[in-house]
Scaffold this motif. Structure first.
Motif, PDB file in Angstrom:
ATOM      1  N   LEU B 534      87.241  83.111  32.867  1.00 31.55           N
ATOM      2  CA  LEU B 534      88.173  82.718  31.809  1.00 31.55           C
ATOM      3  C   LEU B 534      87.971  83.601  30.587  1.00 31.55           C
ATOM      4  O   LEU B 534      86.887  84.162  30.390  1.00 31.55           O
ATOM      5  CB  LEU B 534      87.917  81.262  31.410  1.00 31.55           C
ATOM      6  N   PRO B 535      88.985  83.711  29.738  1.00 36.50           N
ATOM      7  CA  PRO B 535      88.798  84.416  28.462  1.00 36.50           C
ATOM      8  C   PRO B 535      87.664  83.771  27.660  1.00 36.50           C
ATOM      9  O   PRO B 535      87.466  82.546  27.716  1.00 36.50           O
ATOM     10  CB  PRO B 535      90.135  84.221  27.754  1.00 36.50           C
ATOM     11  N   GLY B 536      86.939  84.606  26.902  1.00 36.98           N
ATOM     12  CA  GLY B 536      85.777  84.142  26.155  1.00 36.98           C
ATOM     13  C   GLY B 536      86.032  82.960  25.231  1.00 36.98           C
ATOM     14  O   GLY B 536      85.174  82.093  25.042  1.00 36.98           O
ATOM     15  N   ARG B 537      87.272  82.910  24.668  1.00 35.34           N
ATOM     16  CA  ARG B 537      87.603  81.839  23.721  1.00 35.34           C
ATOM     17  C   ARG B 537      87.191  80.456  24.214  1.00 35.34           C
ATOM     18  O   ARG B 537      86.640  79.655  23.462  1.00 35.34           O
ATOM     19  CB  ARG B 537      89.104  81.861  23.435  1.00 35.34           C
ATOM     20  N   PHE B 538      87.486  80.153  25.461  1.00 37.98           N
ATOM     21  CA  PHE B 538      87.305  78.785  25.949  1.00 37.98           C
ATOM     22  C   PHE B 538      85.831  78.357  25.966  1.00 37.98           C
ATOM     23  O   PHE B 538      85.520  77.182  25.805  1.00 37.98           O
ATOM     24  CB  PHE B 538      87.937  78.608  27.326  1.00 37.98           C
TER      25      PHE B 538
END
Lengths: 135, 599
Positions: B534-538
């Motif tokens: 997943l993208p790092g944001r999550f």
């Protein structure tokens, strides 16, 4: 008793035409249905329309061999008499009659229990009561 | 007699050769139709290493085995290719009437390869199949193509699949419009059509579709559609369609807002189900479906069938847009240009956040809808910065920075559910074969909107894998997502239509087989666990409102859940199906041999 349609409820699913072709020919084919629903997008938005036998009996009058009669509720084609000339097709004001295997094909209300009404999920189709008939 | 037409149409656009082959019954028995059959036909000749825009790549149309019959929701059309956006195998599906029309034209599938020497369209009827000149359609939007071909051919009931300027200009997230207002093809199937100089496919058929047991099918089909309320008028899905999900997501605090920075949107009520019902002109149903989830809406000068939930998020809350009118415009412009609303919106959201954060100034900020609508044109026409935006958020973030907030998996932008509010959705996103997508499984229905705790990974690896297997079966055997049909009912309908014996465990196994077949393709194309992320944001940022407020979605917990997922699937720790598993599933030996060579 022709079919009548509340087009405001139609969603264009074609279940009526599938029920019709399967009950008469044991196949699924909207082109072999004895009624037709149009539900198509165009430049003006959406066009919703129906085509079905209105019991005008014009086919009966123009048939050159007397193959078409009616019982007061629907049209009856005598396939043994029908010569497949297409005069009824050419003269049908709603353009709903067609030839299937060279025989005239007209709505027979499935012998009194129309499968299109049975299968329509939205209650679009019903039977138009004749003028003067009691409810 | 069964519900197959028995023929696959084969078109080589390079040579102009048109032929047909018998539909191999052994392929149908293993993979059924649509998604499964499309994957199988693609893999017959297309190597996983194939360059997506090369003539060797294929565009494979597959119908449902039950398509054209009276079975509810069963006539979708799938199109499969190797995606230019993700590099994975990618299939999309569309409802409406086009799938049934192809069956009536006499084909179970259309297998297209090669590249035409000039812009062309394919005309398919039961009487003839032709490759026709499409010079007059060059550069046209999909709406104009639909109108022009219907007028030229003189048939308002023609079913037309068309690409817009975005597909012609090889935007790797261009999609195909079907019957004007329905779309398919996340991951750039339209661009693959564009690379083949194939502008449109027009279909009209008048042949019969037969079934194995007509009386049995009519009786059973009516019984189960009534039992499962597929015809019910008071059904929320009938009334509102997917727009009903806006309120659910908002209440669950997972409605992607300003590029997934937040999970609640202050203007959600302006763009929810009721808001779009207020401008609805008509309901629109797909072939043989009593649900009719489609909403034909009109506001100002713009009309569209939609917007669907994902478009409302990616063209609404996620780019800071609370205007219903602008959303309808966003939807209509994307459809006409032939752009996937999810990836287009996701890419614009990335650009807005990069500008907001000072990572790079793209001169576009959250809520600036005129600039966003203009950006869609630039993307489709590969104009200025649009030429780079056309490559998607992953490619842009690799050049400009901000990779943590390029909200995509394998290059495919995420749809409208923040996984921090429904944890299993994260597993679903990273394991979906075509990249960040919600169609391979939808565990949110069990978690945030169901009975399961959305904030734990316990048992979620198994949950997602089980749901994926059932979905892949459903989408191969050919029933729409909107009918929550069980495997037993699906199998029985299949028996009555196609024949044979299809008990629930065989149905489920078919889905598992197709899922593994697609995973094999991707492994052979160079993917493994490394890309299942997943993208790092999550993992790095907390949501600050609603049920997920301040609950950490850590990378460590996620990785542990992935271990559980791979183990349950019978895959190795690198996320690769084991040979034993593939043998157990009955995958054909020639594919297993090719697969062994890359392990």
């Amino acid at each position: 008793m022709p079919l009548k349609f509340d087009l405001s409820k139609c969603t264009g699913c074609k279940l009526c035409q599938l029920a019709c072709s399967s009950s008469h020919y044991e196949v699924f084919n909207p082109e072999k249905a004895r009624l037709k629903m149009i539900h198509e997008y165009n430049d003006d938005g959406i066009r919703i329309a129906s085509k079905s036998c209105i019991l005008c009996k014009k086919c009966e009058k123009v048939c050159p061999v007397g193959a078409i009669t009616n019982n007061g509720r629907w049209m009856i084609v005598d396939e043994a008499k029908c010569i497949g000339c297409g005069t009824c097709v050419d003269n049908c004001p709603t353009k709903i009659i067609f030839l299937n295997e060279k025989k005239s094909t007209i709505c027979d209300l499935c012998g009194g229990e129309p499968q299109c009404i049975e299968w329509c999920p939205k209650g679009v189709i019903s039977l138009k009561e004749r003028k003067g008939a009691s409810a | 007699m069964n519900s197959l037409t028995g023929k696959i149409l084969k078109v080589d656009l390079s040579s102009g050769q048109i032929s047909d082959m018998k539909t191999p019954v052994e392929w149908v028995d293993l993979y059924t139709g649509q998604k499964g059959l499309g994957s199988r036909i693609l893999m017959e000749d297309v190597s996983p290493a194939t360059e997506p825009y090369s003539p060797e790549n294929k565009v494979v149309l597959t119908t449902s085995v039950m398509g054209g019959t009276i079975v509810a929701c069963s006539s979708k059309l799938a199109i499969t290719t190797k995606s230019p956006l993700s590099g994975t195998i990618s299939d999309g599906s569309v409802g409406g009437h086009t799938g049934a029309e192809l069956k009536y034209a006499g084909f179970d599938a259309v297998d297209i390869k090669g590249k035409a020497d000039k812009l062309s369209y394919l005309f398919i009827t039961d009487e003839k199949v032709e490759i026709r000149d499409a010079a007059s359609l060059k550069g046209l939007g999909t709406f104009a193509v639909d109108a022009k071909l219907k007028e030229e051919i003189g048939d308002e009931e023609l079913k037309i699949l068309a690409i817009g300027p975005a597909g012609e200009n090889l935007v790797p997230y261009s999609c195909i419009s079907s019957e004007k207002y329905r779309q398919l093809g996340r991951g750039g199937i339209a661009a693959v059509m564009g690379s083949k100089n194939l502008k449109a496919i027009a279909i009209r058929g008048k042949l019969d579709v037969c079934v194995n047991d007509l009386k049995g099918l009519l009786k059973y089909s009516k019984e189960v559609t009534e039992r499962d309320e597929v015809t019910a008028d008071d059904n929320e899905i009938y009334d509102l369609g997917t727009t009903c999900l806006v309120d659910y997501s908002q209440e669950s605090g997972l409605l992607p807002t300003r590029n997934f920075q937040e999970g609640t949107f202050e203007d959600a009520e302006q763009i929810n189900g009721q808001a779009f019902k207020d401008v609805r002109k008509n309901k629109k149903g797909c072939f043989s479906c009593g649900i009719a989830c489609g909403n034909y809406v009109e506001e100002g000068d713009t009309s569209v069938e939609g917007p669907e939930y994902e478009t409302i998020v990616l063209g609404g809350s996620s780019i800071g847009n609370g205007s219903r009118k602008k959303l309808i415009e966003f939807n209509s412009i994307c459809d006409d240009l032939g752009l996937d609303t999810i990836s287009a919106g996701g890419t614009i959201a990335y650009m807005m956040e990069a500008t907001q954060k000072g990572v790079h100034d793209f001169d576009i900020r959250f809520g600036e809808m005129d600039k966003a609508l203009n950006m869609l044109e630039k993307i489709a026409n590969r104009d200025g910065i649009g030429d780079e935006a056309a490559l998607g958020s992953k490619a842009m973030s690799e050049k400009y920075g901000g990779e943590d907030f390029a909200i995509q998996v394998k290059g495919l932008e995420l749809p409208g559910y923040d996984p921090r509010g429904s944890w299993a959705m994260g597993i679903a996103y990273v394991t979906a074969p075509r990249g960040g997508c919600h169609m391979s499984s939808y565990p949110i229905a069990e978690e945030a909107w169901g009975e399961l705790d959305p904030f734990t990974f316990e048992g979620k690896g198994k949950l997602v894998a089980d749901m994926q297997n059932s979905q892949f079966c459903k989408f191969s055997m050919g029933v729409c997502d909107f009918w929550p049909i069980d495997d037993e009912t699906l199998g029985r309908l299949f028996e009555l239509s196609y024949g044979g014996e299809w008990p629930a465990d065989k149905v489920y196994k078919t889905g598992e087989r197709v899922f593994n077949l697609q995973r094999m393709f991707n492994i052979m194309a160079g993917f493994d666990r490394t890309e299942d992320k997943l993208p790092g944001r999550f993992h790095k940022e907390l949501l600050k409102a609603g049920p997920p407020k301040d609950i950490a979605y850590t990378k460590e917990a996620f990785d542990a859940a992935m271990d559980e997922y791979y183990a349950y699937r019978g895959w190795d720790e690198r996320g690769r199906p084991t040979v034993e598993k593939l043998v157990e599933l009955g995958i054909e030996p020639k594919f297993i041999e090719a697969y062994k060579a890359v392990l």
